[in-house]
Design a protein around this motif. Structure first.
Motif, mmCIF file in Angstrom:
data_model
loop_
_atom_site.group_PDB
_atom_site.id
_atom_site.type_symbol
_atom_site.label_atom_id
_atom_site.label_comp_id
_atom_site.label_asym_id
_atom_site.label_seq_id
_atom_site.Cartn_x
_atom_site.Cartn_y
_atom_site.Cartn_z
ATOM 1 N N CYS A 105 0.852 -1.201 0.000
ATOM 2 C CA CYS A 105 0.000 0.000 0.000
ATOM 3 C C CYS A 105 0.883 1.243 0.000
ATOM 4 O O CYS A 105 1.946 1.261 0.608
ATOM 5 C CB CYS A 105 -0.892 0.019 1.238
ATOM 6 N N GLY A 106 0.425 2.278 -0.695
ATOM 7 C CA GLY A 106 1.147 3.540 -0.751
ATOM 8 C C GLY A 106 2.224 3.596 -1.812
ATOM 9 O O GLY A 106 2.872 4.626 -1.991
ATOM 10 N N THR A 107 2.425 2.520 -2.540
ATOM 11 C CA THR A 107 3.476 2.459 -3.562
ATOM 12 C C THR A 107 2.995 3.090 -4.862
ATOM 13 O O THR A 107 1.862 2.896 -5.279
ATOM 14 C CB THR A 107 3.869 0.992 -3.824
ATOM 15 N N THR A 108 3.884 3.842 -5.506
ATOM 16 C CA THR A 108 3.605 4.397 -6.826
ATOM 17 C C THR A 108 4.308 3.527 -7.858
ATOM 18 O O THR A 108 5.488 3.211 -7.723
ATOM 19 C CB THR A 108 4.095 5.850 -6.934
ATOM 20 N N VAL A 109 3.555 3.133 -8.888
ATOM 21 C CA VAL A 109 4.084 2.286 -9.955
ATOM 22 C C VAL A 109 3.973 3.062 -11.268
ATOM 23 O O VAL A 109 2.931 3.643 -11.563
ATOM 24 C CB VAL A 109 3.306 0.960 -10.056
ATOM 25 N N ARG A 110 5.082 3.077 -12.022
ATOM 26 C CA ARG A 110 5.130 3.788 -13.305
ATOM 27 C C ARG A 110 5.181 2.774 -14.435
ATOM 28 O O ARG A 110 5.982 1.841 -14.422
ATOM 29 C CB ARG A 110 6.370 4.670 -13.378
ATOM 30 N N GLY A 111 4.331 2.972 -15.432
ATOM 31 C CA GLY A 111 4.341 2.127 -16.618
ATOM 32 C C GLY A 111 4.715 2.946 -17.837
ATOM 33 O O GLY A 111 4.444 4.154 -17.889
ATOM 34 N N THR A 112 5.354 2.313 -18.817
ATOM 35 C CA THR A 112 5.644 2.954 -20.100
ATOM 36 C C THR A 112 5.238 1.999 -21.213
ATOM 37 O O THR A 112 5.339 0.776 -21.074
ATOM 38 C CB THR A 112 7.146 3.307 -20.250
ATOM 39 N N PHE A 113 4.772 2.572 -22.327
ATOM 40 C CA PHE A 113 4.323 1.776 -23.458
ATOM 41 C C PHE A 113 4.858 2.411 -24.733
ATOM 42 O O PHE A 113 4.555 3.562 -25.033
ATOM 43 C CB PHE A 113 2.791 1.715 -23.490
ATOM 44 N N GLY A 114 5.693 1.660 -25.437
ATOM 45 C CA GLY A 114 6.279 2.147 -26.683
ATOM 46 C C GLY A 114 5.862 1.277 -27.853
ATOM 47 O O GLY A 114 5.725 0.061 -27.722
ATOM 48 N N VAL A 115 5.672 1.915 -29.007
ATOM 49 C CA VAL A 115 5.272 1.222 -30.227
ATOM 50 C C VAL A 115 6.190 1.682 -31.354
ATOM 51 O O VAL A 115 6.389 2.885 -31.537
ATOM 52 C CB VAL A 115 3.807 1.532 -30.591
ATOM 53 N N ALA A 116 6.749 0.742 -32.098
ATOM 54 C CA ALA A 116 7.622 1.065 -33.219
ATOM 55 C C ALA A 116 7.211 0.266 -34.446
ATOM 56 O O ALA A 116 6.690 -0.843 -34.334
ATOM 57 C CB ALA A 116 9.076 0.757 -32.869
ATOM 58 N N VAL A 139 3.609 7.374 -20.850
ATOM 59 C CA VAL A 139 3.886 7.006 -19.467
ATOM 60 C C VAL A 139 2.636 7.238 -18.633
ATOM 61 O O VAL A 139 1.887 8.194 -18.865
ATOM 62 C CB VAL A 139 5.055 7.860 -18.914
ATOM 63 N N HIS A 140 2.418 6.371 -17.643
ATOM 64 C CA HIS A 140 1.293 6.531 -16.720
ATOM 65 C C HIS A 140 1.733 6.025 -15.353
ATOM 66 O O HIS A 140 2.419 4.999 -15.261
ATOM 67 C CB HIS A 140 0.087 5.734 -17.223
ATOM 68 N N GLU A 141 1.393 6.756 -14.304
ATOM 69 C CA GLU A 141 1.719 6.359 -12.933
ATOM 70 C C GLU A 141 0.444 6.196 -12.123
ATOM 71 O O GLU A 141 -0.495 6.961 -12.302
ATOM 72 C CB GLU A 141 2.592 7.412 -12.236
ATOM 73 N N VAL A 142 0.445 5.202 -11.232
ATOM 74 C CA VAL A 142 -0.650 5.007 -10.295
ATOM 75 C C VAL A 142 -0.071 4.796 -8.898
ATOM 76 O O VAL A 142 1.009 4.230 -8.755
ATOM 77 C CB VAL A 142 -1.564 3.803 -10.664
ATOM 78 N N THR A 143 -0.791 5.281 -7.911
ATOM 79 C CA THR A 143 -0.419 5.053 -6.521
ATOM 80 C C THR A 143 -1.455 4.120 -5.910
ATOM 81 O O THR A 143 -2.649 4.396 -5.977
ATOM 82 C CB THR A 143 -0.351 6.378 -5.740
ATOM 83 N N VAL A 144 -0.996 3.031 -5.323
ATOM 84 C CA VAL A 144 -1.892 2.037 -4.731
ATOM 85 C C VAL A 144 -2.272 2.528 -3.334
ATOM 86 O O VAL A 144 -1.414 2.732 -2.484
ATOM 87 C CB VAL A 144 -1.202 0.659 -4.639
#
Length: 151
Positions: free
Chosen positions: A123-134, A144-149
């Motif tokens: 709990c309380g952790t922030t997770v960052r995701g990235t998505f690339g397309v080539a 990029v998108h970040e969420v905090t649990v």
């Protein structure tokens, strides 16, 4: 101004409006899934977006790929396009390497989802995701998108 340039200006404007990480709603039950999505971006001539599903302390990112706009009336449907996608997630500030998934996909005219692995965090952790397309000759410009649990 042609449609693609107009769409690019609109996407750039939306990017400026959004700031800060998204947060799963505190009132969500432990088994309820909360979905949030980040800003859209143009990659490989297509519209891309990164979303996150948070269920309790489990986070799963998924990328979406769709047409940047409808084809002009009377024009042929776009040809299928081979894409190379990269989806990664990392715990912000943990110093651990990001979990990265590279996956080739074939895009047609319908929206495509590329799901990454689920991650369980405290709990309380922030997770960052990235998505690339080539797709040749375009290189990725990851979204990029970040969420905090929250618990």
């Amino acid at each position: 101004m042609n449609r693609l340039a107009l769409l690019a200006v609109g996407v750039a404007g939306l990017t400026v409006l959004a700031a800060g990480p998204a947060s799963a709603t505190p009132a969500a039950a432990a088994d309820q899934t909360v979905t949030t999505c980040g800003n859209s971006g143009l990659q490989a001539g297509l519209l891309t977006r990164l979303c996150a599903e948070v269920t309790g302390t489990t986070v799963q990112f998924y990328g979406k790929v769709s047409l940047a706009g409808p084809p002009s009336p009377g024009s042929p449907a776009p040809a299928p396009k081979e894409l190379s996608t990269t989806l990664s997630s990392e715990v912000v500030g943990a110093g651990a390497p990001a979990l990265t998934q590279d996956k080739p996909v074939l895009f047609t005219t319908t929206t495509l989802e590329v799901r990454g692995p689920a991650t369980t965090v405290p709990c309380g952790t922030t997770v960052r995701g990235t998505f690339g397309v080539a797709s040749f000759p375009w290189t990725p410009r990851p979204v990029v998108h970040e969420v905090t649990v929250t618990c």
